[in-house]
Design an enzyme around this catalytic site. Structure first.
Site, mmCIF file in Angstrom:
data_model
loop_
_atom_site.group_PDB
_atom_site.id
_atom_site.type_symbol
_atom_site.label_atom_id
_atom_site.label_comp_id
_atom_site.label_asym_id
_atom_site.label_seq_id
_atom_site.Cartn_x
_atom_site.Cartn_y
_atom_site.Cartn_z
ATOM 1 N N ASP A 48 64.177 51.859 78.892
ATOM 2 C CA ASP A 48 65.027 52.432 79.643
ATOM 3 C C ASP A 48 64.597 53.884 79.752
ATOM 4 O OD1 ASP A 48 68.401 52.911 80.491
ATOM 5 O OD2 ASP A 48 67.434 54.587 79.567
ATOM 6 N N TYR A 53 64.081 62.717 82.913
ATOM 7 C CA TYR A 53 63.347 62.356 81.672
ATOM 8 C C TYR A 53 61.813 62.932 81.859
ATOM 9 C CZ TYR A 53 67.071 59.279 79.939
ATOM 10 O OH TYR A 53 68.242 58.672 79.437
ATOM 11 N N LYS A 78 66.911 55.758 86.492
ATOM 12 C CA LYS A 78 68.237 56.431 86.695
ATOM 13 C C LYS A 78 68.030 57.555 87.973
ATOM 14 C CE LYS A 78 69.626 55.953 82.014
ATOM 15 N NZ LYS A 78 68.304 56.139 81.533
ATOM 16 N N HIS A 111 73.175 58.380 87.242
ATOM 17 C CA HIS A 111 72.913 59.166 86.140
ATOM 18 C C HIS A 111 74.276 59.482 85.580
ATOM 19 C CE1 HIS A 111 69.630 60.432 82.944
ATOM 20 N NE2 HIS A 111 70.842 60.218 82.383
#
Length: 278
Positions: A48, A53, A78, A111
């Site tokens: 994930d 990120y 996401k 998200h």
């Protein structure tokens, strides 16, 4: 739920592993590549990540370098808040896919609802298109409360298959969990270990000693037994291995209840109603 490859079936028939590796705050480059490769070598099937990120490139490299066939893996990413909206969602998806170097995605999530933006319905229409076009096997949301879900479901053609939220013994979100179950939306936990804050909790320690397990293993087992998909993050190989070693024991109902009763509605992340950073 008897091994690391055990799956739950989403409402569209797609099988999603109960357990996976989260890579929030895992550095792009060697750190994320090594973490993902280690996890896959240990038998993890679910990874994930998220656009925000900043490590989709590394996740993609690790997948490419692993010896596991793509169709055996379950990859999630996401859509970030600043890319919400119909066209911008489609564009953001392509950017993520280019970084991941994948032909298709297993799960794509919005998200955050970001109520101030009020664009999640437009974004959802884009996710529905990606799903219908076969680019994504399942679509869902992250950090949506009941009222966000109800609002989205009032107008959507395809209801979310997954809702990934902050979930741990201090924040059990039981009403949201019940709502998701009633609507066949699979709940998934981020920050299942409350960013390490629960590791020394005396009640959890006592239960862990009883089963000869770590407190982290007890919490992750509690997730699974509550029928919540879980994706703990770690960059240490021994911890990635330990986290997954939760399929050889079962918490009894009394211990499950003891852990449930630790709830204080306490968040370590933002409240989705107030999360307007974009």
């Amino acid at each position: 739920m008897d091994n690391l490859q055990s799956t739950t079936t989403l409402h569209n028939g797609v099988k999603m592993p109960w357990f996976g590796l989260g890579v929030f705050k895992v550095e792009e480059g060697n750190e994320v590549i090594n973490s993902v490769k280690t996890a896959i070598e240990l038998g993890y099937k679910s990874i994930d990540t998220a656009a925000v990120y900043g490590n989709e490139d590394g996740v993609g490299k690790a997948i490419a370098e692993s010896n596991v066939p793509r169709e055996e893996l379950f990859i999630t990413t996401k859509l970030w808040n600043s890319n919400q909206g119909y066209e911008s969602t489609l564009q953001a998806f392509e950017e993520s896919m280019n970084k991941l170097k994948l032909d298709y995605l297993d799960l794509y999530l919005i998200h955050w609802p970001v109520p101030e933006l009020n664009k999640y319905k437009e974004s959802w229409k884009a996710l529905e298109k990606l799903y219908k076009d076969g680019r994504v096997r399942a679509i869902g949301v992250s950090n949506f409360k009941e009222h966000h879900l109800k609002d989205l479901m009032a107008d959507c053609e395809i209801k979310p298959m997954v809702n990934q939220v902050e979930y741990h013994p201090r924040l059990t979100q039981s009403s949201l969990h019940s709502f998701c179950k009633e609507n066949q939306i699979q709940l998934e936990a981020w920050s299942p270990l409350m960013q390490g804050q629960l590791i020394d909790h005396p009640t959890l320690q006592e239960i862990a000693d009883k089963y000869n397990k770590s407190t982290a293993q007890v919490i992750l087992r509690w997730d699974i037994q509550n029928e919540v998909v879980t994706i703990p993050k770690s960059v240490k190989p021994h911890r990635i291995k330990e986290n997954a070693n939760i399929f050889d024991f079962e918490l009894n109902s009394e211990d499950m209840e003891k852990i449930n009763s630790l709830n204080e509605n306490h968040r370590v992340g933002p409240d989705p109603d107030d999360m307007n950073r974009y």
